[in-house]
Design a protein around this motif. Structure first.
Motif, short mmCIF file in Angstrom:
data_model
loop_
_atom_site.label_atom_id
_atom_site.label_comp_id
_atom_site.label_asym_id
_atom_site.label_seq_id
_atom_site.Cartn_x
_atom_site.Cartn_y
_atom_site.Cartn_z
N LYS A 82 0.82 -1.21 0.00
CA LYS A 82 0.00 0.00 0.00
C LYS A 82 0.86 1.26 0.00
CE LYS A 82 -3.71 2.26 2.57
NZ LYS A 82 -4.62 2.15 3.72
N THR A 83 1.89 1.30 0.85
CA THR A 83 2.70 2.52 1.01
C THR A 83 3.87 2.61 0.06
OG1 THR A 83 4.20 1.55 2.65
CG2 THR A 83 2.14 2.57 3.48
N LYS A 84 4.33 1.47 -0.44
CA LYS A 84 5.53 1.37 -1.30
C LYS A 84 6.80 1.80 -0.55
CE LYS A 84 2.68 0.52 -4.80
NZ LYS A 84 1.37 0.52 -4.17
N GLN A 115 10.02 -2.65 -10.91
CA GLN A 115 10.59 -2.97 -12.21
C GLN A 115 10.28 -1.81 -13.14
OE1 GLN A 115 8.89 -6.33 -14.31
NE2 GLN A 115 10.69 -6.53 -15.60
N ASP A 116 11.32 -1.17 -13.61
CA ASP A 116 11.16 0.00 -14.48
C ASP A 116 10.23 1.05 -13.87
OD1 ASP A 116 12.82 -1.22 -16.40
OD2 ASP A 116 11.10 -2.28 -17.28
N GLY A 117 10.37 1.27 -12.56
CA GLY A 117 9.59 2.28 -11.87
C GLY A 117 8.19 1.85 -11.46
N GLU A 118 7.76 0.65 -11.89
CA GLU A 118 6.43 0.14 -11.55
C GLU A 118 6.53 -0.85 -10.39
OE1 GLU A 118 3.42 0.99 -13.01
OE2 GLU A 118 4.63 2.52 -14.03
N PRO A 146 15.89 -6.01 -6.76
CA PRO A 146 15.61 -5.87 -8.20
C PRO A 146 16.63 -6.54 -9.12
CG PRO A 146 16.47 -3.81 -7.35
CD PRO A 146 16.30 -4.74 -6.17
N ILE A 147 17.63 -7.19 -8.57
CA ILE A 147 18.61 -7.89 -9.42
C ILE A 147 17.92 -8.99 -10.23
CG2 ILE A 147 20.68 -9.36 -9.41
CD1 ILE A 147 21.72 -7.71 -7.07
#
Length: 156
Positions: A82-84, A115-118, A146-147
């Motif tokens: 929810k908060t990221k 991933q790519d900002g998403e 994210p690796i």
């Protein structure tokens, strides 16, 4: 450099080497959770949850069987969805709405994965000891998570 930082620096290098050239995200998540589970002390669970259809769905993990569906806003993982923002929980019994997939868990860290900002999902680490996680864990897990997408990180 502290022992924890040295361990994470080594894990960063190992993760990049282990996943280099592999583009299958599920295979990469599987190997990365195993690497973290066996490479970090005091863990009883490492889990990726993927954000799909408005909820978190169980991905590759190490540890006891895990919750398969987590609604956004529920528990530590759902709160991060929810908060990221990362949640470091020194005592899970004091976190309102904590979901006990493994009753042995006493502390937890959950980092959002992008991933790519998403928003892609979360990486969840549990420990059978209180106060296991801190800002050092957050710093490195945010780089390591994210690796799985083929991301490269610089190891200063």
């Amino acid at each position: 450099m502290t022992q924890k930082k040295e361990t994470y620096e080594l894990l960063l290098l190992q993760a990049q080497s282990l996943l280099e050239g592999e583009h299958d995200v599920i295979a990469n998540m599987s190997n990365l959770v195993s690497l973290l589970f066996h490479g970090l002390p005091k863990l009883n669970g490492v889990t990726y949850y993927r954000f799909k259809n408005g909820e978190l769905i169980l991905g590759p993990f190490q540890g006891k069987p895990a919750c398969m569906h987590i609604p956004v806003g529920t528990g530590v993982c759902g709160t991060v969805a929810k908060t990221k923002h990362t949640e470091i929980v020194p005592n899970v019994h004091e976190f309102s709405g904590h979901i006990a997939c493994d009753s042995a868990s006493k502390s937890e860290i959950v980092v959002p994965v992008f991933q790519d900002g998403e928003f892609f999902g979360v990486l969840d680490l549990d420990s059978p000891q209180f106060n296991t996680f801190d800002e050092t864990d957050q710093q490195y897990l945010t780089q390591i998570a994210p690796i799985i997408f083929g991301s490269k990180v610089s190891t200063n």
